[in-house]
Design a protein around this motif. Structure first.
Motif, PDB file in Angstrom:
ATOM      1  N   TYR A 101     -29.306  34.309   4.371  1.00 33.65           N
ATOM      2  CA  TYR A 101     -30.427  33.769   3.605  1.00 33.65           C
ATOM      3  C   TYR A 101     -31.660  34.653   3.788  1.00 33.65           C
ATOM      4  N   PHE A 127     -33.871  31.046   1.121  1.00 33.51           N
ATOM      5  CA  PHE A 127     -33.064  31.176  -0.084  1.00 33.51           C
ATOM      6  C   PHE A 127     -31.713  31.772   0.265  1.00 33.51           C
ATOM      7  N   ALA A 128     -30.660  30.969   0.103  1.00 27.87           N
ATOM      8  CA  ALA A 128     -29.301  31.390   0.462  1.00 27.87           C
ATOM      9  C   ALA A 128     -28.848  32.524  -0.448  1.00 27.87           C
ATOM     10  N   VAL A 129     -28.162  33.498   0.139  1.00 28.40           N
ATOM     11  CA  VAL A 129     -27.607  34.617  -0.631  1.00 28.40           C
ATOM     12  C   VAL A 129     -26.105  34.738  -0.400  1.00 28.40           C
ATOM     13  N   THR A 130     -25.509  33.701   0.147  1.00 27.44           N
ATOM     14  CA  THR A 130     -24.070  33.662   0.370  1.00 27.44           C
ATOM     15  C   THR A 130     -23.376  33.315  -0.939  1.00 27.44           C
ATOM     16  N   ASN A 131     -22.254  33.952  -1.206  1.00 26.98           N
ATOM     17  CA  ASN A 131     -21.560  33.780  -2.484  1.00 26.98           C
ATOM     18  C   ASN A 131     -21.185  32.329  -2.779  1.00 26.98           C
ATOM     19  N   ASP A 132     -20.743  31.564  -1.796  1.00 24.99           N
ATOM     20  CA  ASP A 132     -20.265  30.213  -2.074  1.00 24.99           C
ATOM     21  C   ASP A 132     -21.301  29.120  -1.781  1.00 24.99           C
ATOM     22  N   TYR A 133     -22.562  29.495  -1.577  1.00 28.66           N
ATOM     23  CA  TYR A 133     -23.618  28.497  -1.392  1.00 28.66           C
ATOM     24  C   TYR A 133     -24.894  29.080  -1.998  1.00 28.66           C
ATOM     25  N   ASP A 134     -25.446  28.425  -2.984  1.00 27.83           N
ATOM     26  CA  ASP A 134     -26.600  28.990  -3.683  1.00 27.83           C
ATOM     27  C   ASP A 134     -27.827  28.083  -3.655  1.00 27.83           C
ATOM     28  N   GLN A 135     -27.946  27.236  -2.660  1.00 20.21           N
ATOM     29  CA  GLN A 135     -29.084  26.328  -2.547  1.00 20.21           C
ATOM     30  C   GLN A 135     -30.209  26.983  -1.756  1.00 20.21           C
ATOM     31  N   SER A 136     -31.392  26.424  -1.880  1.00 22.71           N
ATOM     32  CA  SER A 136     -32.523  26.862  -1.075  1.00 22.71           C
ATOM     33  C   SER A 136     -32.989  25.690  -0.223  1.00 22.71           C
TER      34      SER A 136
END
Length: 189
Positions: A101, A127-136
Motif C-alpha cells: 500500500y 491506498f492498497a496496490v495489491t492485485n487482489d485488494y483495491d480498497q483504501s
C-alpha cells in the motif's frame, strides 16, 4: 470509497483549523521571545526514511517494511508541518500474496524537549496496490521521536480503519493496528 474520501476531507479541514490556531499562537509567542528565536530561519526539510513494524493481533500479517519521503515545513523552532508518502508492505504468512500500500499523510510535529524530542500526529489515507485488494483506508498515526540536524528516529502507532484482518473466530474483519519504528536521514532545502 466516497465515504472514506469525505471523512478524510473532514479530518483534513479540522486539522488545518487546529494548525492555524497553533500557528497564530506560535507567531504571538515569537514576538515576545529572545532575538535568537525571532531570527529563526523558517524553511523546508526533506527526509528519507526506512520503517519496520509489527501488526497487533492482526492475522495473517506477520510484519511490515517500507520506505518513505517526508517533506517538513518548520513554522518555528518548536512546531512543524509534515507531509509523508512512500510504499509499505505487510508480509503475510502462508501462501497468500503480501499486501502492499501507499500511505499519504499530513501531520503536525511539536518539539517538547530541547528541540530534539518531539510528538507527531499524522492523518491521511492508505491506498492498497495489491492485485487482489483495491480498497483504501483512513490512516491515523501518533508517534514520538528524536531528531537532530540530519538524523530522525521515531516510534509510532498506526491504525488502518478499513484494511482486512482475520478475527479470532476465523471471520474477516476490518481495522488493523501496528507499532512501527522509523529511521531517517534529513536535510534543509
Amino acid at each position: 470509497m466516497k465515504t472514506i474520501v469525505r471523512n478524510s476531507v473532514k479530518l483534513a479541514v479540522v486539522a488545518l483549523c487546529l494548525l492555524g490556531s497553533v500557528k497564530t499562537s506560535a507567531q504571538e509567542t515569537m514576538t515576545t521571545t529572545s532575538s535568537a528565536t525571532e531570527n529563526y530561519d523558517q524553511g523546508w526539510r526533506l527526509g528519507f526514511g526506512l520503517s519496520g513494524g509489527v501488526p497487533l493481533n492482526a492475522e495473517p500479517y506477520e510484519w511490515n517494511l517500507g520506505g518513505d519521503v517526508r517533506l517538513q515545513y518548520d513554522l518555528s523552532t518548536k512546531y512543524s508541518l509534515t507531509f509523508t508518502t512512500g510504499f509499505n508492505n505487510f508480509f503475510i504468512n502462508g501462501d497468500d500474496n503480501d499486501f502492499g500500500y501507499i500511505p499519504v499523510k499530513g501531520g503536525f510535529k511539536a518539539f517538547v524537549l530541547k528541540d530534539k524530542l518531539y510528538l507527531l500526529g499524522e492523518v491521511g489515507g492508505a491506498f492498497a496496490v495489491t492485485n487482489d485488494y483495491d480498497q483504501s483506508s483512513i490512516l491515523l498515526s501518533p508517534g514520538v521521536g528524536y531528531a537532530n540536524k540530519y538524523f530522525d528516529a521515531s516510534i509510532r502507532y498506526e491504525h488502518y480503519t478499513n484494511f482486512p484482518k482475520l478475527n479470532d473466530d476465523g471471520t474477516t474483519g476490518k481495522g488493523l493496528g501496528m507499532i512501527a519504528v522509523r529511521l531517517a536521514y534529513g536535510f534543509r532545502l
